[in-house]
Design a protein around this motif. Structure first.
Motif, PDB file in Angstrom:
ATOM      1  N   ASP A  21       6.258  -8.558  -6.173  1.00 32.20           N
ATOM      2  CA  ASP A  21       4.928  -8.099  -6.567  1.00 32.20           C
ATOM      3  C   ASP A  21       3.896  -8.621  -5.572  1.00 32.20           C
ATOM      4  O   ASP A  21       4.228  -9.272  -4.576  1.00 32.20           O
ATOM      5  N   ALA A  22       2.622  -8.329  -5.844  1.00 32.16           N
ATOM      6  CA  ALA A  22       1.568  -8.728  -4.911  1.00 32.16           C
ATOM      7  C   ALA A  22       1.492 -10.238  -4.752  1.00 32.16           C
ATOM      8  O   ALA A  22       1.274 -10.747  -3.646  1.00 32.16           O
ATOM      9  N   ASP A  62       1.413  -4.355 -11.871  1.00 31.30           N
ATOM     10  CA  ASP A  62       2.698  -3.726 -12.155  1.00 31.30           C
ATOM     11  C   ASP A  62       3.378  -3.168 -10.914  1.00 31.30           C
ATOM     12  O   ASP A  62       4.522  -2.717 -10.973  1.00 31.30           O
ATOM     13  N   VAL A  63       2.705  -3.201  -9.766  1.00 25.50           N
ATOM     14  CA  VAL A  63       3.274  -2.657  -8.536  1.00 25.50           C
ATOM     15  C   VAL A  63       4.249  -3.644  -7.919  1.00 25.50           C
ATOM     16  O   VAL A  63       3.933  -4.821  -7.737  1.00 25.50           O
ATOM     17  N   THR A  77       0.826  -1.213   0.000  1.00 30.73           N
ATOM     18  CA  THR A  77       0.000   0.000   0.000  1.00 30.73           C
ATOM     19  C   THR A  77       0.854   1.255   0.000  1.00 30.73           C
ATOM     20  O   THR A  77       0.485   2.278  -0.581  1.00 30.73           O
ATOM     21  N   GLY A  78       2.023   1.192   0.640  1.00 31.69           N
ATOM     22  CA  GLY A  78       2.912   2.345   0.668  1.00 31.69           C
ATOM     23  C   GLY A  78       3.793   2.470  -0.550  1.00 31.69           C
ATOM     24  O   GLY A  78       4.529   3.453  -0.686  1.00 31.69           O
ATOM     25  N   ALA A 116       9.970 -13.568  -8.054  1.00 32.35           N
ATOM     26  CA  ALA A 116      10.149 -13.433  -9.504  1.00 32.35           C
ATOM     27  C   ALA A 116      10.752 -12.078  -9.868  1.00 32.35           C
ATOM     28  O   ALA A 116      10.382 -11.040  -9.319  1.00 32.35           O
ATOM     29  N   LEU A 117      11.680 -12.109 -10.820  1.00 29.37           N
ATOM     30  CA  LEU A 117      12.340 -10.884 -11.272  1.00 29.37           C
ATOM     31  C   LEU A 117      11.432 -10.066 -12.176  1.00 29.37           C
ATOM     32  O   LEU A 117      10.559 -10.591 -12.864  1.00 29.37           O
ATOM     33  N   SER A 118      11.669  -8.770 -12.163  1.00 31.86           N
ATOM     34  CA  SER A 118      11.011  -7.856 -13.093  1.00 31.86           C
ATOM     35  C   SER A 118      12.083  -6.919 -13.624  1.00 31.86           C
ATOM     36  O   SER A 118      12.754  -6.229 -12.852  1.00 31.86           O
TER      37      SER A 118
END
Length: 357
Positions: A115-116, A102-103, A58-59, A196-198
């Motif tokens: 990621d989430a 995408d967060v 959320t932050g 997982a990498l992004s």
């Protein structure tokens, strides 16, 4: 293999609640199994982690942990602890469900963010393992659902050979986290999970494909992605099948598998790119890629290959990347040339291009 998200966090929290309520009248001041914390302190730790994960998302924290802690009120007992776990589990579940794909937020392993889905998987793992730590210390049986264990293993431990049967999922997760033994496998004294990498690449982002997502792609599904018209193309599905087989055989290595190419502007997947496996004994890894027809001719592959190549060549022990391309595939040859690869000796009847570190 099931996906990982808010539903799985709630299922893990419900499992923890049911298992711990069977021990609510027992002495939670004893040490939890294998830990220095008491059972009550262990439950407090789990609640704190779940809220911390929600806070990271959320932050939108990118450079460290959001600086706060969660503590039980003075005088809280086992029943209070269980209520807090139920509440914090639902809190993380709600955040995971509402966080855009995408967060990414800060987490140290392995590349500084998750990621989430990654935070959901880590939350599920904390709930399952520490519930077991508490119930073992109190003499209460608490075997979690096999499907949850399978999902955690495929998401956070892709380098671990999966269990052969549903009955072995829990024992495999315990082994993967240094808490148990498995026949034929050396005990793990040190372990870390893998997020997982992004990799950003201009107009696209390379997102590492988990074994669970690869299995869905190989079976004809979308792999949890929203695809451009005509996608994924056949080469992407073949690559997903390679990942699935490597994972089942225990030879899959995170970061050396498959990445989905996702347009940053609209979160639409347009193709796949990745490696045929980890580097060989000379430090050379083979790269390949495939775009849906509707995404070709726009420069996406070049941007993605430049980014993936630059990232891979910084990894320890890597000396070069190799691309092998059919002679008639001139567009693909142009892509590797623009990415800095140079022509070397042919491989059988195909053209070969190399980019050295």
């Amino acid at each position: 293999m099931i996906p990982m998200g808010g539903d799985q966090v709630e299922e893990a929290a419900a499992h923890a609640s049911k298992a711990l309520r069977a021990a609510v009248e027992l002495d939670w001041s004893v040490k939890a199994g294998g830990l220095d914390w008491s059972c009550l302190e262990t439950a407090e730790h789990v609640a704190g982690v779940l809220v911390a994960y929600a806070g990271q998302l959320t932050g939108r924290a990118t450079d460290g942990w959001v600086p706060f802690e969660v503590a039980f009120d003075e005088g809280s007992g086992p029943d209070d602890a269980i209520r807090v776990l139920e509440s914090t589990g639902r809190l993380l579940s709600a955040v995971v469900r509402t966080t855009p794909p995408d967060v990414r937020a800060y987490h140290p392993y392995p590349s500084g963010s998750a990621d989430a889905e990654g935070f959901a998987a880590m939350g599920v793992t904390e709930l399952l393992l520490h519930t077991d730590d508490i119930t073992r210390a109190l003499g209460v049986a608490a075997r979690p659902p096999a499907a949850l264990c399978e999902a955690v293993l495929a998401r956070l431990f892709p380098q671990v050979q999966p269990a052969r049967t549903p009955a072995e999922q829990w024992e495999t997760l315990l082994w993967a986290t240094g808490r148990g033994v498995l026949p034929g496998r050396a005990r793990r004294d040190g372990w870390r999970w893998h997020n997982a990498l992004s990799i950003p690449a201009g107009r696209v982002v390379l997102r590492e494909v988990s074994p669970a997502a690869a299995a869905d792609l190989a079976a004809g599904g979308p792999g949890g992605l929203r695809w451009i018209e005509g996608g994924p193309f056949e080469g992407t599905r073949r690559a997903a099948e390679m990942v699935t087989k490597a994972y089942a055989s225990g030879v899959h290595r995170p970061e050396w598998g498959m990445f989905a190419l996702v347009r940053a502007e609209d979160e639409v997947a347009i193709g796949g790119m990745g490696f045929h496996g980890p580097p060989d004994e000379e430090g050379v890894a083979e790269v390949g890629y495939d775009l849906a027809v509707a995404a070709r001719g726009c420069g996406y592959a070049t941007e993605a290959l430049k980014a993936l190549t630059g990232e891979a060549l910084t990894r320890p022990g890597v000396t070069a990347l190799l691309a092998v391309i059919e002679p008639e595939n001139s567009p693909s040859q142009a892509v590797v040339k623009r990415a800095g690869y140079t022509r070397v000796s042919d491989r059988a009847e195909n053209h070969a291009y190399l980019r050295r570190a």
